[in-house]
Design a protein around this motif. Sequence first.
Motif, PDB file in Angstrom:
ATOM      1  N   UNK A 268       9.418  14.617  69.854  1.00 57.37           N
ATOM      2  CA  UNK A 268       9.522  14.244  68.436  1.00 57.37           C
ATOM      3  C   UNK A 268      10.340  12.966  68.265  1.00 57.37           C
ATOM      4  N   UNK A 269      11.423  12.849  69.016  1.00 57.40           N
ATOM      5  CA  UNK A 269      12.224  11.618  68.968  1.00 57.40           C
ATOM      6  C   UNK A 269      11.388  10.428  69.425  1.00 57.40           C
ATOM      7  N   UNK A 270      10.593  10.631  70.443  1.00 57.35           N
ATOM      8  CA  UNK A 270       9.711   9.560  70.936  1.00 57.35           C
ATOM      9  C   UNK A 270       8.737   9.121  69.843  1.00 57.35           C
ATOM     10  N   UNK A 271       8.125  10.075  69.156  1.00 56.80           N
ATOM     11  CA  UNK A 271       7.145   9.730  68.113  1.00 56.80           C
ATOM     12  C   UNK A 271       7.795   8.938  66.976  1.00 56.80           C
ATOM     13  N   UNK A 272       8.959   9.406  66.514  1.00 55.11           N
ATOM     14  CA  UNK A 272       9.621   8.738  65.399  1.00 55.11           C
ATOM     15  C   UNK A 272      10.092   7.338  65.787  1.00 55.11           C
ATOM     16  N   UNK A 276       8.692   3.763  64.156  1.00 55.80           N
ATOM     17  CA  UNK A 276       9.616   2.852  63.486  1.00 55.80           C
ATOM     18  C   UNK A 276       9.701   1.525  64.242  1.00 55.80           C
ATOM     19  N   UNK A 277       9.637   1.585  65.581  1.00 55.04           N
ATOM     20  CA  UNK A 277       9.686   0.362  66.366  1.00 55.04           C
ATOM     21  C   UNK A 277       8.489  -0.550  66.126  1.00 55.04           C
ATOM     22  N   UNK A 287       9.398   1.668  53.444  1.00 49.47           N
ATOM     23  CA  UNK A 287       9.908   2.235  52.199  1.00 49.47           C
ATOM     24  C   UNK A 287       9.862   3.754  52.285  1.00 49.47           C
ATOM     25  N   UNK A 288      10.021   4.409  51.148  1.00 50.79           N
ATOM     26  CA  UNK A 288      10.064   5.869  51.148  1.00 50.79           C
ATOM     27  C   UNK A 288       8.729   6.496  51.531  1.00 50.79           C
ATOM     28  N   UNK A 289       7.617   5.830  51.235  1.00 52.06           N
ATOM     29  CA  UNK A 289       6.327   6.380  51.638  1.00 52.06           C
ATOM     30  C   UNK A 289       6.182   6.393  53.158  1.00 52.06           C
ATOM     31  N   UNK A 290       6.685   5.366  53.835  1.00 44.56           N
ATOM     32  CA  UNK A 290       6.656   5.344  55.298  1.00 44.56           C
ATOM     33  C   UNK A 290       7.574   6.426  55.865  1.00 44.56           C
ATOM     34  N   UNK A 291       8.738   6.605  55.234  1.00 47.00           N
ATOM     35  CA  UNK A 291       9.642   7.668  55.673  1.00 47.00           C
ATOM     36  C   UNK A 291       8.990   9.042  55.506  1.00 47.00           C
ATOM     37  N   UNK A 292       8.281   9.241  54.408  1.00 48.72           N
ATOM     38  CA  UNK A 292       7.562  10.502  54.212  1.00 48.72           C
ATOM     39  C   UNK A 292       6.492  10.697  55.281  1.00 48.72           C
ATOM     40  N   UNK A 293       5.840   9.616  55.688  1.00 46.19           N
ATOM     41  CA  UNK A 293       4.839   9.707  56.749  1.00 46.19           C
ATOM     42  C   UNK A 293       5.478  10.120  58.076  1.00 46.19           C
ATOM     43  N   UNK A 294       6.667   9.609  58.365  1.00 42.03           N
ATOM     44  CA  UNK A 294       7.337   9.962  59.619  1.00 42.03           C
ATOM     45  C   UNK A 294       7.755  11.431  59.609  1.00 42.03           C
ATOM     46  N   UNK A 367       1.494   4.230  59.084  1.00 45.82           N
ATOM     47  CA  UNK A 367       2.525   4.981  59.817  1.00 45.82           C
ATOM     48  C   UNK A 367       1.959   6.272  60.399  1.00 45.82           C
ATOM     49  N   UNK A 368       1.116   6.964  59.640  1.00 44.01           N
ATOM     50  CA  UNK A 368       0.510   8.187  60.151  1.00 44.01           C
ATOM     51  C   UNK A 368      -0.428   7.896  61.319  1.00 44.01           C
ATOM     52  N   UNK A 369      -1.189   6.830  61.234  1.00 46.31           N
ATOM     53  CA  UNK A 369      -2.127   6.493  62.304  1.00 46.31           C
ATOM     54  C   UNK A 369      -1.382   6.210  63.614  1.00 46.31           C
ATOM     55  N   UNK A 370      -0.317   5.414  63.532  1.00 41.81           N
ATOM     56  CA  UNK A 370       0.469   5.122  64.740  1.00 41.81           C
ATOM     57  C   UNK A 370       1.117   6.393  65.277  1.00 41.81           C
ATOM     58  N   UNK A 371       1.664   7.195  64.376  1.00 45.79           N
ATOM     59  CA  UNK A 371       2.351   8.411  64.805  1.00 45.79           C
ATOM     60  C   UNK A 371       1.423   9.463  65.387  1.00 45.79           C
ATOM     61  N   UNK A 372       0.197   9.555  64.884  1.00 46.13           N
ATOM     62  CA  UNK A 372      -0.738  10.547  65.418  1.00 46.13           C
ATOM     63  C   UNK A 372      -1.112  10.235  66.857  1.00 46.13           C
ATOM     64  N   UNK A 373      -1.331   8.966  67.154  1.00 42.43           N
ATOM     65  CA  UNK A 373      -1.637   8.591  68.536  1.00 42.43           C
ATOM     66  C   UNK A 373      -0.445   8.896  69.449  1.00 42.43           C
ATOM     67  N   UNK A 374       0.748   8.517  69.006  1.00 40.33           N
ATOM     68  CA  UNK A 374       1.942   8.786  69.819  1.00 40.33           C
ATOM     69  C   UNK A 374       2.224  10.281  69.926  1.00 40.33           C
ATOM     70  N   UNK A 375       1.972  11.044  68.845  1.00 44.84           N
ATOM     71  CA  UNK A 375       2.234  12.479  68.873  1.00 44.84           C
ATOM     72  C   UNK A 375       1.297  13.232  69.793  1.00 44.84           C
ATOM     73  N   UNK A 376       0.030  12.867  69.810  1.00 41.68           N
ATOM     74  CA  UNK A 376      -0.915  13.518  70.721  1.00 41.68           C
ATOM     75  C   UNK A 376      -0.555  13.232  72.171  1.00 41.68           C
TER      76      UNK A 376
END
Length: 419
Positions: A268-272, A276-277, A287-294, A367-376
Amino acid sequence: MAIENKHPLEQQNSPDRNGSGGSNGDGNNASTRRRNKPRRDGKGSNTKTNNPVTAQPSNSKARRSGKGAGKDSQALATQATDPNLATGDAADDAAAQAEGGIKAIGNQRIIPFMKIEKPMAILSLLMVIGSIIAIAVNGLNLGLDFTGGVSADVRYEQSVEQVDVVNALSDNGFDDAVVQYLGTSQELLIRLPPQSDNVDGLNTSLTKALTLADNNVEISNVNIIGSQVGSEVYLNSVMSLALALACMLGYVALRFQFKLSLGAVMSLFHDAVVTIGVFALFGFPFDLTVLAAILALIGYSLNDTIVVYDRIRENFRRVRGITPRQTIDLSLTETLRRTIMTISTVLLVVLAMLFLGGDGLYWFSVALFIGLIAGTYSSTYIASSIPLRMGLSRDDFIVKVKPEFEEEIVTFNDPKMFE
């Protein structure tokens, strides 16, 4: 004769040297016939039972067929008489190895995910270090929610496009404006960088800038957000991320095992950090919408990791005779189809928001698209390889009986039993 008189039943039921059955009726009849047909319980003939070479492949063939007992017994009898079928398992194993899989249980071919765990661990480490460097050097392009600014609620008489409003504001000196719909295409929320503190003059300037041809505008509310409030929001956001990771650590440790909880939190730390990186590296607005996506990404990635962990725990308890590495490979192989289906359906929704959701959902979708690839990726390698490196084994999932509850085993040996 003394032995025969003392143990008449042993002599009666013992087979002779030729492999024939015991003489239940006539003791002088030495020409007894060998059983060639399968037994009634479907376990094969005497020839097949007494031949350990043909016994092993026949059992595995029957196990892979999964059909009725009658067909199983037919296959066993055929294989006992056909020695060419004994090499079938070796050929299947060679084919499985050639395809990149390991045939371990029945007909299940395992994909060796952990075979490349070291290169993937190095890649993950480089990605995390690069993300931290990008955040430290470039910093985040914080939005108005964190830096402060002006927000205004605007209502038009007719429907209006967001691009037209942004262009009108830019022509009148209001750059970097963020325009979002509020329910309908006539009501909008406009956010601007910090302006002058004179609310009356700002209201007049905004009314003049937002007026479009044949479409009157009305500004219902203007709020000036100071930088101090933005700093408090930024600090609370960081605290919320840290609290979320701590709660996930405790949850996985209580439900599964502490070694697995460390792997889950590190993934989870890796994904977040990676998400953000990427925003810090390319200067995307944060902004807050990106934070909500994370935060949503943390929940999704944990759910995917929990599914893998549940199968790992089940296979450690159910499957024996294989190594922990093979157990994790088996679990990842069994959950691969579910992972592909889940990520595919979620990506369809994210891509729809990315291209059709407008400016308000654009960076949320990115943000969700980047995070989904990293999360999988992290659920497959980071969350599974770290517990394996920590020595995860079957003993971590087996409930051991306390010494005070163990039963004492008493054996009684009578010397007269063997006379």
